[in-house]
Design a protein around this motif. Structure first.
Motif, PDB file in Angstrom:
ATOM      1  N   LEU A   7       0.806  -1.224   0.000  1.00 31.07           N
ATOM      2  CA  LEU A   7       0.000   0.000   0.000  1.00 31.07           C
ATOM      3  C   LEU A   7       0.839   1.274   0.000  1.00 31.07           C
ATOM      4  O   LEU A   7       0.352   2.330   0.339  1.00 31.07           O
ATOM      5  CB  LEU A   7      -0.940   0.051   1.227  1.00 31.07           C
ATOM      6  CG  LEU A   7      -1.900  -1.129   1.374  1.00 31.07           C
ATOM      7  CD1 LEU A   7      -2.768  -0.900   2.585  1.00 31.07           C
ATOM      8  CD2 LEU A   7      -2.785  -1.264   0.170  1.00 31.07           C
ATOM      9  N   LEU A  13      -4.399   0.399 -12.553  1.00 35.38           N
ATOM     10  CA  LEU A  13      -5.788   0.136 -12.902  1.00 35.38           C
ATOM     11  C   LEU A  13      -5.901  -1.262 -13.490  1.00 35.38           C
ATOM     12  O   LEU A  13      -5.224  -1.603 -14.445  1.00 35.38           O
ATOM     13  CB  LEU A  13      -6.241   1.174 -13.916  1.00 35.38           C
ATOM     14  CG  LEU A  13      -7.698   1.599 -13.836  1.00 35.38           C
ATOM     15  CD1 LEU A  13      -8.039   2.012 -12.422  1.00 35.38           C
ATOM     16  CD2 LEU A  13      -7.927   2.765 -14.786  1.00 35.38           C
ATOM     17  N   ALA A 154      -5.385  -7.952  -4.413  1.00 33.74           N
ATOM     18  CA  ALA A 154      -5.279  -6.699  -5.147  1.00 33.74           C
ATOM     19  C   ALA A 154      -6.533  -5.868  -5.016  1.00 33.74           C
ATOM     20  O   ALA A 154      -6.571  -4.745  -5.499  1.00 33.74           O
ATOM     21  CB  ALA A 154      -5.015  -6.997  -6.621  1.00 33.74           C
ATOM     22  N   GLY A 155      -7.548  -6.433  -4.369  1.00 30.41           N
ATOM     23  CA  GLY A 155      -8.759  -5.656  -4.182  1.00 30.41           C
ATOM     24  C   GLY A 155      -9.704  -5.739  -5.363  1.00 30.41           C
ATOM     25  O   GLY A 155     -10.584  -4.903  -5.508  1.00 30.41           O
ATOM     26  N   HIS A 156      -9.515  -6.745  -6.233  1.00 28.00           N
ATOM     27  CA  HIS A 156     -10.360  -6.814  -7.407  1.00 28.00           C
ATOM     28  C   HIS A 156     -11.650  -7.575  -7.151  1.00 28.00           C
ATOM     29  O   HIS A 156     -12.515  -7.610  -8.014  1.00 28.00           O
ATOM     30  CB  HIS A 156      -9.605  -7.503  -8.541  1.00 28.00           C
ATOM     31  CG  HIS A 156      -8.476  -6.662  -9.057  1.00 28.00           C
ATOM     32  ND1 HIS A 156      -7.734  -6.997 -10.143  1.00 28.00           N
ATOM     33  CD2 HIS A 156      -7.959  -5.512  -8.612  1.00 28.00           C
ATOM     34  CE1 HIS A 156      -6.812  -6.066 -10.358  1.00 28.00           C
ATOM     35  NE2 HIS A 156      -6.926  -5.156  -9.433  1.00 28.00           N
ATOM     36  N   PRO A 158     -14.898  -7.543  -5.049  1.00 27.35           N
ATOM     37  CA  PRO A 158     -15.630  -6.697  -4.098  1.00 27.35           C
ATOM     38  C   PRO A 158     -16.191  -7.524  -2.958  1.00 27.35           C
ATOM     39  O   PRO A 158     -16.752  -8.592  -3.171  1.00 27.35           O
ATOM     40  CB  PRO A 158     -16.754  -6.096  -4.954  1.00 27.35           C
ATOM     41  CG  PRO A 158     -16.892  -7.005  -6.107  1.00 27.35           C
ATOM     42  CD  PRO A 158     -15.562  -7.640  -6.346  1.00 27.35           C
TER      43      PRO A 158
ATOM     44  N   LEU B  42     -16.017  -3.394 -18.444  1.00 26.32           N
ATOM     45  CA  LEU B  42     -14.716  -3.010 -17.901  1.00 26.32           C
ATOM     46  C   LEU B  42     -14.853  -1.866 -16.913  1.00 26.32           C
ATOM     47  O   LEU B  42     -14.246  -1.870 -15.833  1.00 26.32           O
ATOM     48  CB  LEU B  42     -13.783  -2.621 -19.056  1.00 26.32           C
ATOM     49  CG  LEU B  42     -12.426  -2.057 -18.622  1.00 26.32           C
ATOM     50  CD1 LEU B  42     -11.632  -3.126 -17.911  1.00 26.32           C
ATOM     51  CD2 LEU B  42     -11.662  -1.530 -19.806  1.00 26.32           C
ATOM     52  N   ARG B  45     -16.322  -3.037 -13.737  1.00 25.85           N
ATOM     53  CA  ARG B  45     -15.357  -3.805 -12.960  1.00 25.85           C
ATOM     54  C   ARG B  45     -14.327  -2.886 -12.318  1.00 25.85           C
ATOM     55  O   ARG B  45     -13.951  -3.053 -11.146  1.00 25.85           O
ATOM     56  CB  ARG B  45     -14.673  -4.834 -13.864  1.00 25.85           C
ATOM     57  CG  ARG B  45     -14.155  -6.016 -13.101  1.00 25.85           C
ATOM     58  CD  ARG B  45     -14.018  -7.268 -13.922  1.00 25.85           C
ATOM     59  NE  ARG B  45     -13.854  -7.051 -15.339  1.00 25.85           N
ATOM     60  CZ  ARG B  45     -12.722  -6.747 -15.943  1.00 25.85           C
ATOM     61  NH1 ARG B  45     -11.634  -6.622 -15.246  1.00 25.85           N
ATOM     62  NH2 ARG B  45     -12.671  -6.587 -17.250  1.00 25.85           N
ATOM     63  N   LEU B  46     -13.853  -1.925 -13.113  1.00 22.23           N
ATOM     64  CA  LEU B  46     -12.881  -0.987 -12.565  1.00 22.23           C
ATOM     65  C   LEU B  46     -13.466  -0.229 -11.401  1.00 22.23           C
ATOM     66  O   LEU B  46     -12.779   0.038 -10.404  1.00 22.23           O
ATOM     67  CB  LEU B  46     -12.428  -0.006 -13.655  1.00 22.23           C
ATOM     68  CG  LEU B  46     -11.503  -0.591 -14.705  1.00 22.23           C
ATOM     69  CD1 LEU B  46     -11.162   0.474 -15.727  1.00 22.23           C
ATOM     70  CD2 LEU B  46     -10.235  -1.106 -14.073  1.00 22.23           C
ATOM     71  N   ALA B  48     -15.778  -1.286  -9.329  1.00 20.21           N
ATOM     72  CA  ALA B  48     -15.802  -2.171  -8.149  1.00 20.21           C
ATOM     73  C   ALA B  48     -14.414  -2.306  -7.553  1.00 20.21           C
ATOM     74  O   ALA B  48     -14.223  -2.268  -6.338  1.00 20.21           O
ATOM     75  CB  ALA B  48     -16.349  -3.537  -8.544  1.00 20.21           C
ATOM     76  N   GLN B  49     -13.424  -2.464  -8.439  1.00 20.57           N
ATOM     77  CA  GLN B  49     -12.052  -2.601  -7.944  1.00 20.57           C
ATOM     78  C   GLN B  49     -11.621  -1.374  -7.183  1.00 20.57           C
ATOM     79  O   GLN B  49     -11.051  -1.459  -6.094  1.00 20.57           O
ATOM     80  CB  GLN B  49     -11.100  -2.804  -9.123  1.00 20.57           C
ATOM     81  CG  GLN B  49     -11.122  -4.185  -9.704  1.00 20.57           C
ATOM     82  CD  GLN B  49     -10.234  -4.272 -10.910  1.00 20.57           C
ATOM     83  OE1 GLN B  49      -9.459  -3.341 -11.177  1.00 20.57           O
ATOM     84  NE2 GLN B  49     -10.324  -5.347 -11.642  1.00 20.57           N
ATOM     85  N   GLN B  52     -13.157  -1.189  -3.784  1.00 20.29           N
ATOM     86  CA  GLN B  52     -12.568  -2.134  -2.832  1.00 20.29           C
ATOM     87  C   GLN B  52     -11.191  -1.645  -2.389  1.00 20.29           C
ATOM     88  O   GLN B  52     -10.833  -1.692  -1.217  1.00 20.29           O
ATOM     89  CB  GLN B  52     -12.465  -3.517  -3.493  1.00 20.29           C
ATOM     90  CG  GLN B  52     -11.834  -4.570  -2.630  1.00 20.29           C
ATOM     91  CD  GLN B  52     -12.762  -5.042  -1.533  1.00 20.29           C
ATOM     92  OE1 GLN B  52     -13.961  -4.792  -1.575  1.00 20.29           O
ATOM     93  NE2 GLN B  52     -12.211  -5.700  -0.551  1.00 20.29           N
ATOM     94  N   GLN B  53     -10.401  -1.164  -3.365  1.00 17.25           N
ATOM     95  CA  GLN B  53      -9.061  -0.698  -3.004  1.00 17.25           C
ATOM     96  C   GLN B  53      -9.136   0.521  -2.089  1.00 17.25           C
ATOM     97  O   GLN B  53      -8.365   0.658  -1.144  1.00 17.25           O
ATOM     98  CB  GLN B  53      -8.258  -0.386  -4.264  1.00 17.25           C
ATOM     99  CG  GLN B  53      -7.773  -1.661  -4.956  1.00 17.25           C
ATOM    100  CD  GLN B  53      -7.307  -1.409  -6.358  1.00 17.25           C
ATOM    101  OE1 GLN B  53      -7.498  -0.313  -6.893  1.00 17.25           O
ATOM    102  NE2 GLN B  53      -6.695  -2.397  -6.968  1.00 17.25           N
ATOM    103  N   GLU B  56      -9.792  -0.628   1.309  1.00 12.97           N
ATOM    104  CA  GLU B  56      -8.599  -1.176   1.951  1.00 12.97           C
ATOM    105  C   GLU B  56      -7.691  -0.052   2.451  1.00 12.97           C
ATOM    106  O   GLU B  56      -7.216  -0.080   3.582  1.00 12.97           O
ATOM    107  CB  GLU B  56      -7.835  -2.053   0.959  1.00 12.97           C
ATOM    108  CG  GLU B  56      -8.462  -3.420   0.750  1.00 12.97           C
ATOM    109  CD  GLU B  56      -7.689  -4.263  -0.244  1.00 12.97           C
ATOM    110  OE1 GLU B  56      -6.598  -3.820  -0.656  1.00 12.97           O
ATOM    111  OE2 GLU B  56      -8.177  -5.321  -0.594  1.00 12.97           O
ATOM    112  N   TYR B  57      -7.481   0.941   1.608  1.00 13.17           N
ATOM    113  CA  TYR B  57      -6.611   2.031   2.030  1.00 13.17           C
ATOM    114  C   TYR B  57      -7.192   2.764   3.230  1.00 13.17           C
ATOM    115  O   TYR B  57      -6.478   3.126   4.161  1.00 13.17           O
ATOM    116  CB  TYR B  57      -6.378   3.007   0.872  1.00 13.17           C
ATOM    117  CG  TYR B  57      -5.277   2.580  -0.061  1.00 13.17           C
ATOM    118  CD1 TYR B  57      -5.553   2.008  -1.287  1.00 13.17           C
ATOM    119  CD2 TYR B  57      -3.945   2.737   0.295  1.00 13.17           C
ATOM    120  CE1 TYR B  57      -4.556   1.621  -2.136  1.00 13.17           C
ATOM    121  CE2 TYR B  57      -2.935   2.340  -0.546  1.00 13.17           C
ATOM    122  CZ  TYR B  57      -3.238   1.780  -1.769  1.00 13.17           C
ATOM    123  OH  TYR B  57      -2.227   1.379  -2.603  1.00 13.17           O
ATOM    124  N   MET B  60      -6.634   0.849   6.331  1.00  9.06           N
ATOM    125  CA  MET B  60      -5.255   0.935   6.798  1.00  9.06           C
ATOM    126  C   MET B  60      -4.999   2.264   7.486  1.00  9.06           C
ATOM    127  O   MET B  60      -4.327   2.338   8.517  1.00  9.06           O
ATOM    128  CB  MET B  60      -4.291   0.781   5.617  1.00  9.06           C
ATOM    129  CG  MET B  60      -4.133  -0.638   5.155  1.00  9.06           C
ATOM    130  SD  MET B  60      -3.452  -1.693   6.436  1.00  9.06           S
ATOM    131  CE  MET B  60      -1.739  -1.276   6.345  1.00  9.06           C
TER     132      MET B  60
END
Lengths: 180, 247
Positions: A7, A13, A154-156, A158, B42, B45-46, B48-49, B52-53, B56-57, B60
């Motif tokens: 992180l 992307l 990788a957080g892909h 959900p 796409l 999906r991006l 959603a990704q 989620q990321q 996570e950040y 943290m």
């Protein structure tokens, strides 16, 4: 940068990066090839390294998952991995690190006991996979598993984060880590 | 320095399957028609990704806000903080377990409901079990109530006994104080000066009377009168027997 931190960079992307650390170059290459052949919606990047620390000269993307490959036939690989573990930040072990032990099929050649590896994985609270990387079908299965885990890290995916992994990937053999 | 590790990067985009509808970013080489649905997929999906990321950040960042202070704290404070954190961990663990149990219970009840809807509820063993459970629960509640009442009675009796004990204690205390007061009064009286003076006067009078009596006796004896015949004289003489000081 002598210590790998998760992180600390922005994620690419639709990209997921895995780092395979181990002394067996051929096996790592084969595993990398099988992983890349896997059908995955995100773009995969596989980095191979013999040991950590990695040279800081290279511009590399954010590493989502580190897999330490230990060959049960050679004590050198275990020592190598143990030394590399010092160069990894502690927050990696919240689900973004895993251990892979290969060569358990040929019991007679094993110089490291299974329990040593299991204790190592237990100390670091990380999941442990056993796989004979020399056999094609096992390698393909393991590649599939690693790709799934990598996508989660990788957080892909959900709804599932890397933090769920240590408790989800606990097999019945490994005891739940209890405080002493 | 450390051993320069060899590092290789193997990058390959996923397979170009013929029907592989995974859209790829347009800048990758390989001319491929990106159909609008693929681009939409796409993008979704991006999205959603990225969500989620971001989550996570964020987590943290939240976690690292709890860092222990850098300044030197005393040992006791550190220990107290460690204890607090451990208690927090325990509480979170138990809360998690409770939630898991609640979820399991919910799942079980839903499965049970579905099962009941399927089978004939009158004849199943399940209903018998449930009725038995209900009866037992009623019995349990009744006996709970009875035991509660008995305990209440016991408590009342004990309270009364305590009250009586306390009352008797206070009465005895009163008696004792009264006795002590009497003793004190007596001692006081005996030691008072008036009594002493009265005593002294009494002694004096007794001595005077004794002297006068002896005088009368000696007079009568000395007068050689026949005192045995006269009763009054007899009385006076015979008082020699009585010693007045010992009266």
């Amino acid at each position: 940068m002598s210590v790998l931190r998760p992180l600390d960079k922005q994620p690419g992307l639709n990209t997921a990066t895995i780092l395979l650390v181990g002394t067996e170059d051929a096996l790592l290459q084969q595993l990398a090839d099988s992983m890349v052949k896997e059908d995955c919606a995100s773009e995969l990047r596989v980095h191979l390294a013999r040991s950590l620390p990695l040279p800081s000269s290279v511009n590399r993307p954010r590493i989502d998952l580190i897999v330490f490959v230990i060959n049960l036939h050679s004590k050198y690989s275990l020592r190598n991995v143990e030394e590399s573990l010092h160069h990894v930040d502690a927050t990696f072990f919240l689900g973004k690190a895993a251990f892979l032990a290969t060569g358990a099929g040929r019991e007679s050649h094993c110089s490291i006991h299974r329990n040593t590896i299991m204790k190592l994985a237990h100390t670091y609270r990380s999941p442990l996979f056993f796989c004979d990387l020399e056999i094609e079908s096992f390698r393909a299965t393991m590649a599939q598993r690693l790709v799934r885990v990598l996508q989660i890290c990788a957080g892909h995916v959900p709804g599932v984060s890397a933090l769920n992994l240590p408790s989800l990937l606990r097999s019945s053999e490994t005891p739940a880590p209890e405080d002493q | 320095m450390e051993i320069q590790p060899g590092e290789q990067a193997a990058t390959e985009p996923p397979d170009l399957g013929a029907g592989g509808g995974d859209g790829r970013p347009p800048h990758v080489a390989g001319a491929q028609e990106t159909r609008p649905e693929d681009r939409l997929t796409l993008l979704l999906r991006l999205r959603a990704q990225t969500k989620q990321q971001l989550l996570e950040y964020k987590s943290m960042v939240d976690a690292s806000e709890e860092k222990t202070p850098e300044q030197i704290m005393q040992d006791k404070q550190i220990e107290a903080k460690i204890e607090d954190l451990e208690n927090e961990i325990e509480e979170v663990k138990t809360a998690f377990e409770m939630k898991k149990l609640a979820l399991d219970r919910m799942q079980l009840s839903i499965a049970l409901k579905k099962n009941l809807e399927k089978i004939n509820p009158q004849t199943s063993v399940l209903m018998d079990n449930m009725k038995h459970i209900l009866n037992l629960n009623k019995l349990i509640m009744k006996s709970h109530q009875e035991s509660w009442d008995l305990e209440e009675k016991l408590l009342d009796v004990r309270k009364k006994r305590l009250q009586l004990k306390q009352a008797s204690e206070s009465k005895l205390l009163e008696i004792q104080t009264e006795k002590n007061k009497q003793k004190d009064d007596l001692a006081l009286m005996e030691n008072s000066d008036k009594i002493k003076a009265i005593n002294q006067n009494l002694q004096m009078e007794i001595q005077i009377t004794t002297v006068i009596q002896h005088m009368f006796q000696n007079l009568i004896l000395g007068s050689k009168a026949n005192w045995a015949e006269d009763s009054a004289l007899k009385e006076i003489v015979l008082q020699l027997e009585k010693n007045l000081t010992m009266m």
